[in-house]
Scaffold this active site. Structure first.
Site, PDB file in Angstrom:
ATOM      1  N   LYS A  44      59.158  15.342  33.597  1.00 45.06           N
ATOM      2  CA  LYS A  44      59.030  16.340  33.242  1.00 45.06           C
ATOM      3  C   LYS A  44      58.690  16.688  31.572  1.00 45.06           C
ATOM      4  CE  LYS A  44      63.523  16.945  36.150  1.00 45.06           C
ATOM      5  NZ  LYS A  44      64.035  15.718  36.194  1.00 45.06           N
ATOM      6  N   GLY A  45      58.685  15.512  31.065  1.00 46.93           N
ATOM      7  CA  GLY A  45      58.524  15.576  29.564  1.00 46.93           C
ATOM      8  C   GLY A  45      57.437  16.058  29.062  1.00 46.93           C
ATOM      9  N   ASP A 101      54.071  12.602  27.717  1.00 42.40           N
ATOM     10  CA  ASP A 101      54.592  13.142  26.539  1.00 42.40           C
ATOM     11  C   ASP A 101      54.382  11.978  25.418  1.00 42.40           C
ATOM     12  OD1 ASP A 101      56.059  11.675  28.275  1.00 42.40           O
ATOM     13  OD2 ASP A 101      57.817  13.093  28.018  1.00 42.40           O
ATOM     14  N   ASP A 104      56.012   4.485  25.221  1.00 42.18           N
ATOM     15  CA  ASP A 104      57.127   3.808  24.546  1.00 42.18           C
ATOM     16  C   ASP A 104      56.715   2.320  24.926  1.00 42.18           C
ATOM     17  OD1 ASP A 104      59.419   3.371  23.101  1.00 42.18           O
ATOM     18  OD2 ASP A 104      60.615   3.338  24.983  1.00 42.18           O
ATOM     19  N   LYS A 132      54.441   5.458  20.455  1.00 36.27           N
ATOM     20  CA  LYS A 132      55.675   4.608  19.646  1.00 36.27           C
ATOM     21  C   LYS A 132      54.914   3.226  19.899  1.00 36.27           C
ATOM     22  CE  LYS A 132      60.045   6.759  20.716  1.00 36.27           C
ATOM     23  NZ  LYS A 132      61.394   6.101  21.248  1.00 36.27           N
ATOM     24  N   VAL A 154      63.175  10.415  20.009  1.00 38.90           N
ATOM     25  CA  VAL A 154      63.072  11.664  19.593  1.00 38.90           C
ATOM     26  C   VAL A 154      63.223  12.774  20.866  1.00 38.90           C
ATOM     27  CG1 VAL A 154      61.339  11.283  17.901  1.00 38.90           C
ATOM     28  CG2 VAL A 154      60.540  11.360  20.317  1.00 38.90           C
ATOM     29  N   ASP A 160      63.500  15.004  26.398  1.00 39.84           N
ATOM     30  CA  ASP A 160      64.934  15.343  26.544  1.00 39.84           C
ATOM     31  C   ASP A 160      65.854  14.130  25.918  1.00 39.84           C
ATOM     32  OD1 ASP A 160      64.363  13.252  28.838  1.00 39.84           O
ATOM     33  OD2 ASP A 160      66.651  13.451  29.223  1.00 39.84           O
TER      34      ASP A 160
HETATM   35  P1  IMP Z   1      57.721   3.486  28.841  1.00 39.97           P
HETATM   36  O1  IMP Z   1      57.591   3.559  29.979  1.00 39.97           O
HETATM   37  O2  IMP Z   1      58.720   2.889  27.968  1.00 39.97           O
HETATM   38  O3  IMP Z   1      56.429   3.948  27.940  1.00 39.97           O
HETATM   39  O4  IMP Z   1      58.564   5.042  29.005  1.00 39.97           O
HETATM   40  C1  IMP Z   1      58.012   6.233  28.666  1.00 39.97           C
HETATM   41  C2  IMP Z   1      58.885   7.371  29.085  1.00 39.97           C
HETATM   42  O5  IMP Z   1      60.310   7.106  28.223  1.00 39.97           O
HETATM   43  C3  IMP Z   1      58.474   8.768  28.584  1.00 39.97           C
HETATM   44  O6  IMP Z   1      57.745   9.276  29.394  1.00 39.97           O
HETATM   45  C4  IMP Z   1      59.788   9.238  28.325  1.00 39.97           C
HETATM   46  O7  IMP Z   1      60.163   9.921  29.548  1.00 39.97           O
HETATM   47  C5  IMP Z   1      60.742   8.104  27.901  1.00 39.97           C
HETATM   48  N1  IMP Z   1      60.811   8.193  26.190  1.00 39.97           N
HETATM   49  C6  IMP Z   1      60.475   7.114  25.684  1.00 39.97           C
HETATM   50  N2  IMP Z   1      60.876   7.340  24.407  1.00 39.97           N
HETATM   51  C7  IMP Z   1      61.549   8.383  24.443  1.00 39.97           C
HETATM   52  C8  IMP Z   1      62.191   9.222  23.324  1.00 39.97           C
HETATM   53  O8  IMP Z   1      62.209   8.713  22.199  1.00 39.97           O
HETATM   54  N3  IMP Z   1      62.718  10.313  23.452  1.00 39.97           N
HETATM   55  C9  IMP Z   1      62.675  10.961  24.962  1.00 39.97           C
HETATM   56  N4  IMP Z   1      62.036  10.120  26.047  1.00 39.97           N
HETATM   57  C10 IMP Z   1      61.583   9.135  25.724  1.00 39.97           C
HETATM   58 MG    MG Z   2      57.243  10.921  30.549  1.00 35.93          MG
END
Ligand code: IMP
Ligand code: MG
Length: 182
Positions: A44-45, A101, A104, A132, A154, A160
């Site tokens: 949803k982000g 959004d 990470d 990030k 964040v 969220d």
């Molecule tokens: P990844 O698989 O670790 O790259 O995660 C990405 C997802 O984690 C994003 O689409 C967000 O939904 C969530 N996420 C990662 N960092 C943050 C943050 O700082 N705030 C809120 N949601 C985050």
């Molecule tokens: Mg996301």
């Protein structure tokens, strides 16, 4: 409306977000001029981001949505990605631009990219509002980045904290005393 104790600082103001999104929209419009384009928003982000971004894109484009889950309710990526909602339409032969959004660890997107490549789109690119980079565990090729941000949790502008505060018009850093709460 918002308890200010949640927020350590405002990292990106609403004006800065809108200015950068206008630049991204112009860049995407140039790159896809005369071509088919399907924006794929990851729920949803990215809902606020895609809503503003698509209004800055001047070439005709369709949108579709997918929902994935990687975090459960917490703040730490498990590496396990689940498809909660798939696309409504086939993407074979189409130019797909994933609108995210935040990237990470990269687990969510690298899984998504592998899944979508199997469906043989003409092209598959990634646009993320926030990056990030210091947290990356798997390499994902990102074509458009709104902002590189430090390794802080964040919230706001779609992102969220325990499913709340997506409505904030800016990107804020969560106060450290709340980090461990999820
Ligand atoms: P990844 O698989 O670790 O790259 O995660 C990405 C997802 O984690 C994003 O689409 C967000 O939904 C969530 N996420 C990662 N960092 C943050 C943050 O700082 N705030 C809120 N949601 C985050
Ligand atoms: Mg996301």
């Amino acid at each position: 409306m918002i308890d200010p104790s949640f927020i350590a600082e405002i990292l990106i103001t609403s004006d800065a977000l809108q200015a950068r999104i206008a630049e991204l929209g112009a860049e995407i419009s140039r790159d896809y001029a005369g071509q088919d384009l399907l924006l794929l928003s990851v729920l949803k982000g990215s809902v606020l981001f895609i809503a503003d971004l698509m209004r800055q894109i001047t070439v005709p484009h369709a949108i579709d949505f997918m929902a994935t889950s990687s975090y459960g309710g917490g703040q730490i990526s498990s590496g396990a990605v689940q498809i909660l909602k798939d696309l409504d339409q086939p993407i074979e032969g189409r130019n797909v631009l994933i609108v995210e959004d935040i990237i990470d660890t990269g687990y969510t997107l690298s899984y998504l990219v592998r899944l979508l490549q199997v469906r043989r789109p003409k092209s598959l690119r990634i646009c993320t509002l926030l990056n990030k980079a210091s947290r990356r565990e798997v390499d994902v090729p990102v074509d458009y980045i709104g902002f590189d941000i430090p390794n802080k949790f964040v919230l706001g502008y779609g992102l969220d904290f325990n499913q709340l505060y997506r409505n904030l018009p800016y990107i804020a850093v969560l106060a450290p005393e709340y980090y461990a709460e999820t």
